[in-house]
Design a protein around this motif. Structure first.
Motif, mmCIF file in Angstrom:
data_model
loop_
_atom_site.group_PDB
_atom_site.id
_atom_site.type_symbol
_atom_site.label_atom_id
_atom_site.label_comp_id
_atom_site.label_asym_id
_atom_site.label_seq_id
_atom_site.Cartn_x
_atom_site.Cartn_y
_atom_site.Cartn_z
ATOM 1 N N SER A 4 0.898 -1.137 -0.001
ATOM 2 C CA SER A 4 0.273 -0.088 0.137
ATOM 3 C C SER A 4 1.035 1.424 -0.212
ATOM 4 C CB SER A 4 -0.937 -0.147 0.790
ATOM 5 O OG SER A 4 -1.788 -0.965 1.467
ATOM 6 N N LYS A 5 1.633 1.565 1.269
ATOM 7 C CA LYS A 5 2.605 2.369 0.658
ATOM 8 C C LYS A 5 2.841 2.445 0.042
ATOM 9 C CE LYS A 5 6.343 4.539 4.503
ATOM 10 N NZ LYS A 5 6.756 4.297 5.268
ATOM 11 N N GLN A 6 4.133 1.569 -1.109
ATOM 12 C CA GLN A 6 3.986 1.714 -2.485
ATOM 13 C C GLN A 6 3.674 2.465 -3.431
ATOM 14 O OE1 GLN A 6 7.968 0.739 -2.753
ATOM 15 N NE2 GLN A 6 7.450 2.147 -4.642
ATOM 16 N N VAL A 24 -9.067 5.460 -0.132
ATOM 17 C CA VAL A 24 -9.755 4.585 -1.174
ATOM 18 C C VAL A 24 -9.387 3.091 -1.514
ATOM 19 C CG1 VAL A 24 -11.953 4.285 -1.991
ATOM 20 C CG2 VAL A 24 -11.460 5.854 -1.152
ATOM 21 N N ASN A 25 -8.451 3.910 -2.113
ATOM 22 C CA ASN A 25 -7.820 3.110 -3.526
ATOM 23 C C ASN A 25 -7.631 1.520 -1.891
ATOM 24 O OD1 ASN A 25 -8.810 3.485 -5.518
ATOM 25 N ND2 ASN A 25 -6.758 4.915 -6.044
ATOM 26 N N THR A 26 -6.191 1.929 -1.306
ATOM 27 C CA THR A 26 -5.962 1.340 -0.899
ATOM 28 C C THR A 26 -6.743 0.355 0.322
ATOM 29 O OG1 THR A 26 -3.785 3.031 -0.425
ATOM 30 C CG2 THR A 26 -3.752 1.524 1.508
ATOM 31 N N MET A 27 -7.640 1.462 0.991
ATOM 32 C CA MET A 27 -8.746 0.215 1.718
ATOM 33 C C MET A 27 -9.306 -0.831 1.104
ATOM 34 S SD MET A 27 -10.746 3.142 3.898
ATOM 35 C CE MET A 27 -11.699 1.660 4.610
ATOM 36 N N LYS A 28 -9.394 -0.096 -0.311
ATOM 37 C CA LYS A 28 -9.856 -1.521 -0.979
ATOM 38 C C LYS A 28 -9.345 -2.629 -1.032
ATOM 39 C CE LYS A 28 -13.006 1.073 -4.343
ATOM 40 N NZ LYS A 28 -13.258 1.501 -5.299
ATOM 41 N N PRO A 65 -1.657 7.006 4.191
ATOM 42 C CA PRO A 65 -2.544 6.170 4.398
ATOM 43 C C PRO A 65 -2.250 4.743 5.168
ATOM 44 C CG PRO A 65 -3.257 6.958 2.124
ATOM 45 C CD PRO A 65 -1.531 7.568 2.445
ATOM 46 N N THR A 66 -1.241 4.539 4.906
ATOM 47 C CA THR A 66 -0.692 2.979 5.345
ATOM 48 C C THR A 66 -0.339 3.762 6.684
ATOM 49 O OG1 THR A 66 2.009 3.395 5.136
ATOM 50 C CG2 THR A 66 0.831 2.100 3.734
ATOM 51 N N VAL A 67 0.387 5.208 7.441
ATOM 52 C CA VAL A 67 -0.213 5.551 8.604
ATOM 53 C C VAL A 67 -1.004 5.257 9.220
ATOM 54 C CG1 VAL A 67 0.767 7.173 9.817
ATOM 55 C CG2 VAL A 67 2.415 6.358 8.607
ATOM 56 N N ILE A 68 -1.860 6.139 8.789
ATOM 57 C CA ILE A 68 -2.927 6.343 9.341
ATOM 58 C C ILE A 68 -4.082 4.911 9.695
ATOM 59 C CG2 ILE A 68 -5.507 7.091 8.532
ATOM 60 C CD1 ILE A 68 -4.484 9.402 7.218
#
Length: 463
Positions: free
Chosen positions: A63-65, A87-91, A174-177
């Motif tokens: 996700s981070k990449q 949103v993409n990370t969550m999916k 987003p990966t931190v959140i």
């Protein structure tokens, strides 16, 4: 024959004693093995039960990449695309949510935790924000001259006495959140009290963060957490601007499933707002907003809410009542620093609130140290004592039977009140404090332990 009988009895007695001794040792070992946190001694390592490891490193790295690749544009583009990245990370990580839900402790919506999204780094923000905090001078020039000046220089030198496991992160990552939401959920907290400035405004060392609120709400909802707002003392904060900003928050975010509403004793579901440094505004101004007869009254409108004022000095309790606030909180994690933060005053404050139909929300914290940004303030340091300071604060809070307990803080690294995971770190010039001899997640575990204890005691209070 007599001697033989005596010797035989002696041997039998010796065997029986030896057998009893072995059984005694075995029972002690079994008891130690089966100890649980709520039965362990105060601050004892046996009270620090292990939680499942929830990091899912492969998901976070992938996700981070993706996020870093999408963040190569200019700063404006990065901010505008932030929500879609999240949103993409969550999916991409929705599949393990059910499994996580089973492993994580259930959220306690009476445990509120202060959360800050003001951190930045070059990858996501084009520069470091807040990690490079300046060294604040003492107000007395003679004292100020005895201490260093300048700014911190991340990533090795940050404005904190502890070092985060996630490094000098960006609050926009987003990966931190998501990692933060996992940690807060694993600690069995339920409500995130999000530090908030109006759009276009920020603290003097930061940048506006209102655009980040939708992402925080989305990830909070993923982990079944709720979000309320910690309204900071922005420029020209008064009754009129507060009405406008409360309306803005409720109109913009009030329909989100993660938006927190508190059920009152009368059965109403109302938003809740913590108001930091509320005492800098005179009661007459607050009364315009918070009393039914006020000229800017928010009462009995679609934007009515529970407003919680900060109590620092004893006299503030009368001002808070006169202003029309619904309750008070103490924020500071420094026992003895102020009247409100002193544990021995909580019983009196709770009695005052009960008699005036106000909520009393004590704030507990794991310790306090801010000498990385206020090098002259060593006298206000509160040592963590391997978790005992934190447990003492929780014990004091439970004694007054509050409806809500607030936690200072999840990640206020500058003041060393964080319960976020921290790791040992040594650089050429700095040796950071750490949580040893315990693991980086020790304060999350302690929070979870006391959340369960609070739940059990609260059931007894209500019987």
């Amino acid at each position: 024959i007599l001697n033989y009988d005596i010797m035989a009895r002696f041997r039998r007695r010796t065997c029986i004693i030896l057998l009893l001794f072995i059984l005694f040792i075995c029972s002690i070992m079994m008891a130690l093995k089966t100890l649980r946190p709520d039965r362990a001694g105060f601050g004892d390592p046996f009270g620090l039960g292990l939680l499942p490891e929830l990091q899912q490193r492969a998901v976070l790295l992938d996700s981070k990449q993706n996020s870093l690749n999408k963040a190569q544009g200019d700063t404006v583009t990065r901010v505008s695309n932030l929500h879609s990245i999240a949103v993409n990370t969550m999916k991409a990580s929705l599949s393990p949510v059910k499994k996580l839900e089973e492993e994580l402790s259930s959220p306690n919506y009476n445990f509120h935790i202060f959360y800050y999204t003001w951190y930045g780094n070059p990858q996501f923000d084009g520069k470091y924000i807040h990690w490079n905090h300046p060294l604040l001078p003492h107000w007395d020039p003679k004292i100020a001259n005895n201490y260093p000046k300048g700014r911190h220089n991340p990533p090795e030198d940050i404005g904190a006495n502890f070092y985060p496991e996630l490094g000098s992160y960006s609050s926009k990552d987003p990966t931190v959140i998501e990692a933060h939401m996992k940690q807060m959920r694993s600690a069995s907290t339920g409500v995130i009290v999000l530090s908030w400035y109006p759009p276009g405004m920020a603290d003097e060392n930061g940048e506006p963060t209102d655009d980040l609120v939708p992402v925080v709400l989305d990830y909070a909802h993923k982990y079944n957490l709720k979000v309320t707002f910690h309204i900071e003392p922005y420029k020209d904060r008064d009754d009129r601007s507060m009405y406008h900003n409360v309306k803005y928050i409720i109109d913009r975010y009030g329909s989100h499933p993660a938006f927190y509403r508190h059920k009152t004793s009368t059965g109403r579901l109302l938003p809740m707002f913590y108001v930091y440094d509320s005492y800098v505004t005179i009661p007459e101004i607050w009364a315009n907003l918070l009393t039914v007869s006020g000229s800017q009254s928010i009462r009995n409108t679609p934007y009515d809410a529970l407003f919680i004022a900060l109590l620092v000095e004893e006299r503030h309790k009368h001002d808070i009542h006169r202003s029309g606030f619904d309750g008070m909180y103490t924020y500071f994690a420094t026992n003895g620093f102020s009247y409100g933060s002193s544990h021995h005053n909580w019983a009196g404050l709770k009695a005052f609130c009960d008699s005036n139909n106000l909520m009393f929300i004590p704030s507990v914290g794991p310790g306090y140290i801010d000498t990385s940004i206020r090098p002259w303030n060593n006298h206000n340091t509160r040592n963590r004592v391997n978790g005992k300071y934190y447990e003492t604060a929780f014990s004091a809070a439970l004694l007054v039977r509050p409806e809500i307990i607030s936690i200072t803080s999840f990640n206020e690294w500058h003041e060393g009140t964080q319960i976020e995971k921290a790791v040992p770190k040594r650089t050429g010039q700095v040796v950071y404090l750490d949580y040893k001899p315990h693991k980086p997640n020790v304060y999350l575990e302690l929070t979870q332990k006391w959340s369960e204890k609070y739940r059990k005691e609260q059931e007894q209070w209500l019987m």
